[in-house]
Design an enzyme around this catalytic site. Structure first.
Site, PDB file in Angstrom:
ATOM      1  N   ASP A  64       3.843   6.112   6.784  1.00 28.37           N
ATOM      2  CA  ASP A  64       4.158   6.865   5.656  1.00 28.37           C
ATOM      3  C   ASP A  64       4.648   7.925   4.781  1.00 28.37           C
ATOM      4  O   ASP A  64       4.472   8.872   6.495  1.00 28.37           O
ATOM      5  CB  ASP A  64       3.384   6.878   3.841  1.00 28.37           C
ATOM      6  N   ASP A  70       0.672  15.624   0.192  1.00 25.65           N
ATOM      7  CA  ASP A  70      -0.192  15.115   0.788  1.00 25.65           C
ATOM      8  C   ASP A  70      -0.130  15.787   2.766  1.00 25.65           C
ATOM      9  O   ASP A  70      -1.665  16.105   2.429  1.00 25.65           O
ATOM     10  CB  ASP A  70       0.996  14.056   2.082  1.00 25.65           C
ATOM     11  N   GLU A  93      -6.811  10.232   5.971  1.00 32.93           N
ATOM     12  CA  GLU A  93      -5.119   9.018   5.951  1.00 32.93           C
ATOM     13  C   GLU A  93      -3.804   9.836   6.827  1.00 32.93           C
ATOM     14  O   GLU A  93      -3.293   9.257   6.981  1.00 32.93           O
ATOM     15  CB  GLU A  93      -4.129   8.831   4.361  1.00 32.93           C
ATOM     16  N   GLU A  94      -4.322  11.200   6.459  1.00 38.33           N
ATOM     17  CA  GLU A  94      -2.697  12.067   6.661  1.00 38.33           C
ATOM     18  C   GLU A  94      -3.013  12.621   7.988  1.00 38.33           C
ATOM     19  O   GLU A  94      -2.535  13.172   8.586  1.00 38.33           O
ATOM     20  CB  GLU A  94      -2.642  13.322   5.957  1.00 38.33           C
ATOM     21  N   ASP A 114      -9.000  10.089   1.471  1.00 39.99           N
ATOM     22  CA  ASP A 114      -7.673  10.095   1.328  1.00 39.99           C
ATOM     23  C   ASP A 114      -7.266  10.956   0.257  1.00 39.99           C
ATOM     24  O   ASP A 114      -7.336  11.444  -1.499  1.00 39.99           O
ATOM     25  CB  ASP A 114      -7.243   8.716   0.312  1.00 39.99           C
ATOM     26  N   LEU A 116      -4.759  12.547  -0.786  1.00 36.89           N
ATOM     27  CA  LEU A 116      -3.753  11.993  -2.618  1.00 36.89           C
ATOM     28  C   LEU A 116      -3.333  11.023  -2.184  1.00 36.89           C
ATOM     29  O   LEU A 116      -2.160  10.697  -1.633  1.00 36.89           O
ATOM     30  CB  LEU A 116      -2.584  13.190  -2.127  1.00 36.89           C
ATOM     31  N   ASP A 117      -3.916   9.573  -3.616  1.00 39.43           N
ATOM     32  CA  ASP A 117      -3.429   9.264  -2.732  1.00 39.43           C
ATOM     33  C   ASP A 117      -1.953   8.997  -4.311  1.00 39.43           C
ATOM     34  O   ASP A 117      -2.705   9.656  -5.383  1.00 39.43           O
ATOM     35  CB  ASP A 117      -4.270   8.310  -3.983  1.00 39.43           C
ATOM     36  N   GLU A 276     -10.050   4.431   1.308  1.00 45.91           N
ATOM     37  CA  GLU A 276      -9.389   3.525  -0.090  1.00 45.91           C
ATOM     38  C   GLU A 276     -10.491   2.590  -0.769  1.00 45.91           C
ATOM     39  O   GLU A 276     -11.339   2.717  -1.237  1.00 45.91           O
ATOM     40  CB  GLU A 276      -8.126   3.298   0.387  1.00 45.91           C
TER      41      GLU A 276
HETATM   42  P1  AHM Z   1       3.470   0.446  -4.277  1.00 46.47           P
HETATM   43  O1  AHM Z   1       4.014   0.795  -3.845  1.00 46.47           O
HETATM   44  O2  AHM Z   1       3.758  -0.603  -2.802  1.00 46.47           O
HETATM   45  O3  AHM Z   1       3.193  -0.651  -5.519  1.00 46.47           O
HETATM   46  O4  AHM Z   1       1.925   0.627  -3.599  1.00 46.47           O
HETATM   47  C1  AHM Z   1       0.661   1.438  -4.455  1.00 46.47           C
HETATM   48  C2  AHM Z   1      -0.525   1.718  -3.688  1.00 46.47           C
HETATM   49  C3  AHM Z   1      -0.581   1.952  -4.683  1.00 46.47           C
HETATM   50  O5  AHM Z   1      -2.027   1.295  -5.457  1.00 46.47           O
HETATM   51  C4  AHM Z   1      -2.143   2.926  -3.743  1.00 46.47           C
HETATM   52  O6  AHM Z   1      -2.272   4.337  -4.707  1.00 46.47           O
HETATM   53  C5  AHM Z   1      -1.031   3.358  -2.763  1.00 46.47           C
HETATM   54  O7  AHM Z   1      -0.333   2.342  -2.535  1.00 46.47           O
HETATM   55  C6  AHM Z   1      -2.026   3.995  -1.792  1.00 46.47           C
HETATM   56  O8  AHM Z   1      -0.699   4.772  -0.874  1.00 46.47           O
HETATM   57  P2  AHM Z   1      -0.475   6.071  -0.781  1.00 46.47           P
HETATM   58  O9  AHM Z   1      -2.290   7.091  -0.509  1.00 46.47           O
HETATM   59  O10 AHM Z   1      -0.011   6.077   0.590  1.00 46.47           O
HETATM   60  O11 AHM Z   1      -0.679   6.880  -2.036  1.00 46.47           O
HETATM   61 MG    MG Z   2      -4.350   6.256  -0.592  1.00 41.96          MG
END
Ligand code: AHM
Ligand code: MG
Length: 335
Positions: A64, A70, A93-94, A114, A116-117, A276
């Site tokens: 990502d 983040d 996650e990072e 995680d 920053l979700d 997560e």
């Molecule tokens: P999407 O953009 O494919 O719908 O993904 C959204 C989902 C969220 O529900 C979740 O919070 C996030 O992906 C998780 O990724 P990150 O932790 O990188 O924000």
């Molecule tokens: Mg997340």
């Protein structure tokens, strides 16, 4: 009992006296997490004013694009635990690899986080979250090992999340119920606002990124059809913020479900098991709901890698069971 003015610290002290599984050190880990998330709440609220929006130009361990927030959030969490002797290893996650802290200190806990979700929401003033799961250390080694980290969710000793929304809310469980605390910014304290949360047995809302629907198994498409065009009941409403914590929190309080099945880009599902799916599954089950990959209970999955992904369906018991029934039915597939 009046809950007015019950700080997180006082609540943990009371819980500690009541339940032997909640040690003073575990309370201290939760207080450090609360401290870190207060810093994040403050920084998120003024990110646009101090140049903290946008990308850093790097990708994280799971590919990502990293946002400035983040990287900042991850650093705040690391700093909160260095030299505390509380946490021996952090899977984030990072971070590509597990970070080992305070080697030789006999620190008793492992943190999966995680920081920053929902980071796609940073630049549009949308909701964000932090997700955490805590395990007891099992190895006897100087620094802790990856085996301390690669654990089933059923072994979690505590888990929770912080939702940075219209207010900042910390929700946690130590296996003795689920409790929510709202940050009072004028006091700088998390105060008990949602004692003993129970999720409704069923709801009328669902959260999913429907742009992937054509790539989902026909059983999942049939499930969505059953929510949208039910034979007898009222149709379910769609609510999707792009931040798992925010969508999950809605399901926790109002019932319904969140699901993220595998798609072309994410053949194993998008969400990560350790930091997560499993922590949120522990919270949801403690509140009376369920969490599954569609095939098995999330808390029973043995992780093989720290950034392992899993499909996720989580929420009210009735809707998660219905999803599983659809997914495991032969009626809708070409098999
Ligand atoms: P999407 O953009 O494919 O719908 O993904 C959204 C989902 C969220 O529900 C979740 O919070 C996030 O992906 C998780 O990724 P990150 O932790 O990188 O924000
Ligand atoms: Mg997340």
């Amino acid at each position: 009992m009046s809950t007015q003015g019950t700080t997180l610290h006082r609540h943990l002290w009371q819980q500690q006296r009541q339940y032997s599984n909640i040690s003073p050190e575990l309370s201290a880990v939760l207080m450090q997490l609360a401290f870190a998330t207060k810093i994040l709440a403050s920084e998120i609220s003024r990110a646009a004013l101090v140049g903290h929006l946008g990308l850093v130009g790097e990708k994280n361990a799971t590919g990502d694009a990293q946002k400035k927030l983040d990287v900042f959030s991850n650093q705040v969490v690391m700093d909160a635990f260095v030299e505390t002797g509380l946490v021996t290893a952090i899977a984030s996650e990072e971070l590509d690899q597990v970070k080992y802290l305070d080697c030789g200190s006999r620190a008793p806990y492992i943190l999966c986080i995680d920081p920053l979700d929902g980071s796609s929401n940073t630049d549009i003033n949308g909701s964000l979250g932090t997700i955490f799961g805590i395990y007891s250390r099992i190895s006897d080694s100087y620094c802790g090992t990856e085996q301390d980290v690669l654990r089933r969710g059923s072994e979690l000793v505590a888990a929770g999340y912080v939702l940075y929304g219209t207010s900042t809310l910390l929700v946690y469980t130590c296996g003795e119920g689920v409790h929510g605390f709202t940050l009072d910014p004028s006091l700088g304290e998390f105060l008990l606002s949602h004692p003993d949360i129970r999720t409704p047995e069923r709801g009328h809302l669902y959260s999913a990124n429907l742009s992937h629907a054509s790539e989902w198994p026909p059983q999942v498409q049939a499930f969505i059809g059953s929510l949208t065009y039910p034979a007898t009941d009222q149709p379910y409403s769609l609510r999707y913020t792009g931040a798992l914590v925010a969508d999950l929190h809605r399901s926790l309080l109002e019932g319904g479900l969140y699901f993220y099945p595998p798609d072309r880009q994410h053949p194993e599902g998008k969400l990560r098991l350790l930091y997560e799916c499993a922590p949120l599954a522990f919270v949801m089950e403690q509140a009376g709901g369920q969490a599954s990959s569609g095939k098995e209970r999330i808390l029973e999955i043995q992780p093989q890698a720290i950034h392992q992904r899993s499909p996720l369906v989580i929420g009210s018991a009735a809707e998660v069971a219905l999803y599983e029934r659809f997914l495991n039915s032969d009626d809708f597939c070409d098999c």
